[in-house]
Enzyme design. Structure first.
Site, PDB file in Angstrom:
ATOM      1  N   ASP A   1      53.401   5.494  13.678  1.00 47.54           N
ATOM      2  CA  ASP A   1      52.747   6.238  12.588  1.00 47.54           C
ATOM      3  C   ASP A   1      53.169   7.696  12.569  1.00 47.54           C
ATOM      4  O   ASP A   1      53.170   8.343  11.516  1.00 47.54           O
ATOM      5  CB  ASP A   1      51.226   6.135  12.717  1.00 47.54           C
ATOM      6  CG  ASP A   1      50.798   4.736  12.342  1.00 47.54           C
ATOM      7  OD1 ASP A   1      50.753   3.876  13.239  1.00 47.54           O
ATOM      8  OD2 ASP A   1      50.571   4.489  11.138  1.00 47.54           O
TER       9      ASP A   1
ATOM     10  N   ARG B   1      48.353  -0.078   3.631  1.00 43.74           N
ATOM     11  CA  ARG B   1      48.351   0.437   5.002  1.00 43.74           C
ATOM     12  C   ARG B   1      49.758   0.349   5.593  1.00 43.74           C
ATOM     13  O   ARG B   1      50.634  -0.270   5.009  1.00 43.74           O
ATOM     14  CB  ARG B   1      47.351  -0.335   5.870  1.00 43.74           C
ATOM     15  CG  ARG B   1      47.539  -1.843   5.731  1.00 43.74           C
ATOM     16  CD  ARG B   1      47.257  -2.606   6.948  1.00 43.74           C
ATOM     17  NE  ARG B   1      48.140  -2.250   8.048  1.00 43.74           N
ATOM     18  CZ  ARG B   1      49.401  -2.683   8.166  1.00 43.74           C
ATOM     19  NH1 ARG B   1      49.971  -3.442   7.249  1.00 43.74           N
ATOM     20  NH2 ARG B   1      50.113  -2.334   9.216  1.00 43.74           N
ATOM     21  N   GLY B   2      49.905   0.967   6.801  1.00 45.04           N
ATOM     22  CA  GLY B   2      51.223   0.994   7.437  1.00 45.04           C
ATOM     23  C   GLY B   2      51.933   2.265   7.006  1.00 45.04           C
ATOM     24  O   GLY B   2      51.943   2.600   5.815  1.00 45.04           O
TER      25      GLY B   2
ATOM     26  N   GLN C   1      45.408  -6.662  12.219  1.00 44.57           N
ATOM     27  CA  GLN C   1      46.657  -6.627  11.434  1.00 44.57           C
ATOM     28  C   GLN C   1      47.695  -7.594  12.015  1.00 44.57           C
ATOM     29  O   GLN C   1      48.534  -8.128  11.290  1.00 44.57           O
ATOM     30  CB  GLN C   1      47.241  -5.203  11.426  1.00 44.57           C
ATOM     31  CG  GLN C   1      46.459  -4.201  10.601  1.00 44.57           C
ATOM     32  CD  GLN C   1      45.417  -3.461  11.409  1.00 44.57           C
ATOM     33  OE1 GLN C   1      44.901  -3.983  12.408  1.00 44.57           O
ATOM     34  NE2 GLN C   1      45.092  -2.234  11.018  1.00 44.57           N
TER      35      GLN C   1
ATOM     36  N   ARG D   1      43.856   9.628   5.118  1.00 45.60           N
ATOM     37  CA  ARG D   1      44.082   9.215   6.515  1.00 45.60           C
ATOM     38  C   ARG D   1      44.957  10.287   7.173  1.00 45.60           C
ATOM     39  O   ARG D   1      45.999  10.638   6.642  1.00 45.60           O
ATOM     40  CB  ARG D   1      44.788   7.843   6.571  1.00 45.60           C
ATOM     41  CG  ARG D   1      43.973   6.716   5.921  1.00 45.60           C
ATOM     42  CD  ARG D   1      44.581   5.353   6.227  1.00 45.60           C
ATOM     43  NE  ARG D   1      44.340   4.936   7.599  1.00 45.60           N
ATOM     44  CZ  ARG D   1      44.941   3.895   8.179  1.00 45.60           C
ATOM     45  NH1 ARG D   1      45.828   3.186   7.508  1.00 45.60           N
ATOM     46  NH2 ARG D   1      44.671   3.577   9.435  1.00 45.60           N
TER      47      ARG D   1
ATOM     48  N   ASN E   1      50.864   5.199  17.473  1.00 40.75           N
ATOM     49  CA  ASN E   1      50.899   3.904  16.761  1.00 40.75           C
ATOM     50  C   ASN E   1      49.532   3.253  16.937  1.00 40.75           C
ATOM     51  O   ASN E   1      48.634   3.827  17.585  1.00 40.75           O
ATOM     52  CB  ASN E   1      52.033   3.028  17.310  1.00 40.75           C
ATOM     53  CG  ASN E   1      52.276   1.797  16.440  1.00 40.75           C
ATOM     54  OD1 ASN E   1      52.348   1.906  15.212  1.00 40.75           O
ATOM     55  ND2 ASN E   1      52.373   0.621  17.044  1.00 40.75           N
ATOM     56  N   LYS E   2      49.373   2.087  16.374  1.00 42.59           N
ATOM     57  CA  LYS E   2      48.088   1.380  16.388  1.00 42.59           C
ATOM     58  C   LYS E   2      47.478   1.321  17.784  1.00 42.59           C
ATOM     59  O   LYS E   2      48.191   1.079  18.760  1.00 42.59           O
ATOM     60  CB  LYS E   2      48.314  -0.036  15.831  1.00 42.59           C
ATOM     61  CG  LYS E   2      47.103  -0.941  15.785  1.00 42.59           C
ATOM     62  CD  LYS E   2      45.919  -0.318  15.066  1.00 42.59           C
ATOM     63  CE  LYS E   2      46.244   0.083  13.654  1.00 42.59           C
ATOM     64  NZ  LYS E   2      45.206   0.988  13.074  1.00 42.59           N
TER      65      LYS E   2
END
Ligand code: MRU
Length: 351
Positions: free
Chosen positions: A238, A49-50, A197, A92, A247-248
């Site tokens: 992202d 991830r990331g 995370q 994703r 982003n998250k």
């Protein structure tokens, strides 16, 4: 301490080796994906991830496909590799680096004249993506030194660390570089519900490097800002579009709070995270399994069937962002859009 390298390519096996991030911090386990469906599954589950790490995984996946594909003609060969690339692209939707990594290696495969040439160039290209991300993160760290004063108390969200990249990290790259430069810094790491995370990965990485870190829940950030205990916010990205940064989920909330309290709010990301020709409304935000919210690491915390909304990312409008720390300097949007576009052309970064 050995650097963390979450994604590696082994052409002789052939396979993609990765750190299984869903098990951290309790268990450090290195796994191997030997097929494209295995790799796709690791990405969907967030084993890998990331954004930049997804770019590395995508690049390795196309190289893996090239090595695994048996075909009688180059046309048939390219068709199979493209179909595997599409499978990986469908894992994703939000982090643009995944598409960058996949397309970088796919372009090399498509331009080869023979199957042998395609295989060997795909392996080199996948390694290039990993090596270049590693150099890029160190450069982002150096750029970021200018926004981290000595004594800074830094807030970060999610994990934009070595685990999210080839190594070193973007937001945590800035933090690591400041620490390495001898600055006396401390970090508040937001837990990052629903998948934690921040608490599972960011605190683990920082403790491992002996960087001062305090864990808070996401809802505690505003109070710390109001009390004057945060000097700067640094997070990853992202996808960076012309009018917003994805982003998250939770990042937007921190940006609004930082703005209200006059605290600088920085994004740290490589040029490969820019998708400056798109705008916010054009981007698909991944929505994930409701059980990720109903439960915490498998432990039930809400009624079985309660309806849930679970977007993985949010968008922060550019006016809330003090600057975007990249490997080539600190930029602002929308003002620097042409410079970014030109830099991407010059450096052959096609997203
Ligand atoms: O869902 P994840 O864990 O892949 O989300 C990761 C993030 O949002 C990171 O902040 C982002 O990818 C930047 S990583 C350098």
């Amino acid at each position: 301490m050995q650097p963390l390298r979450p994604v590696l390519f082994h052409p002789h096996i052939p396979s993609v080796e990765y750190i299984e991030q869903t098990l951290l911090p309790d268990t450090y386990e290195v796994r191997t994906a030997k097929t494209i469906p295995d790799l796709a599954d690791a990405i969907i589950r967030l084993g890998i991830r990331g954004a930049p790490a997804l770019g590395c995984a995508g690049a390795c996946g196309v190289a893996l496909s090239a090595l695994l594909t048996k075909a009688d003609s180059i046309l048939e060969f390219v068709k199979q590799v493209k179909s595997d690339a599409n499978l990986l692209k469908n894992t994703r939707p939000t982090a643009v680096n995944l598409f960058y990594g996949i397309d970088y290696v796919l372009n090399v495969v498509e331009s080869a004249l023979t199957i042998e040439e395609a295989k060997s160039r795909a392996v080199d290209a996948a390694r290039e993506v990993i090596d270049s991300d590693s150099r890029t993160c160190h450069a982002i760290g150096k750029t970021g030194l200018s926004v981290i004063p000595d004594g800074a108390r830094i807030l970060t969200h999610c994990n934009a660390g070595a685990l999210a990249c080839a190594e070193w990290g973007t937001a945590l790259g800035v933090i690591r570089s400041a620490h390495e430069a001898g600055k006396n810094i401390s970090v508040y790491s937001c837990e990052t519900r629903p998948l934690l995370q921040g608490s599972r990965l960011t605190t683990w990485e920082l403790l491992r490097d002996e960087i001062d870190v305090t864990l808070i829940t996401d809802s505690m950030a505003a109070v710390l800002m109001r009390k004057g205990e945060i000097d700067v916010v640094v997070v990853g990205a992202d996808r960076i579009v012309s009018d917003a940064v994805f982003n998250k989920i939770g990042t937007y909330m921190h940006a609004v709070c930082a703005h209200a309290h006059n605290i600088p709010f920085y994004i740290a990301a490589p040029l490969s995270t820019f998708d400056e020709k798109s705008s916010e409304s054009m981007i698909t935000v991944e929505e994930r399994d409701p059980d990720e919210v109903r439960k915490i690491r498998g432990c039930v915390t809400s009624p079985d069937q309660v309806p849930v909304w679970n977007p993985a990312f949010d968008a922060t409008p550019v006016h809330l962002i003090s600057g975007i720390i990249t490997e080539y300097g600190i930029f602002s949007l929308p003002g620097d859009i042409e410079i970014i576009n030109q830099l991407k052309k010059d450096k052959n970064i096609q997203v």
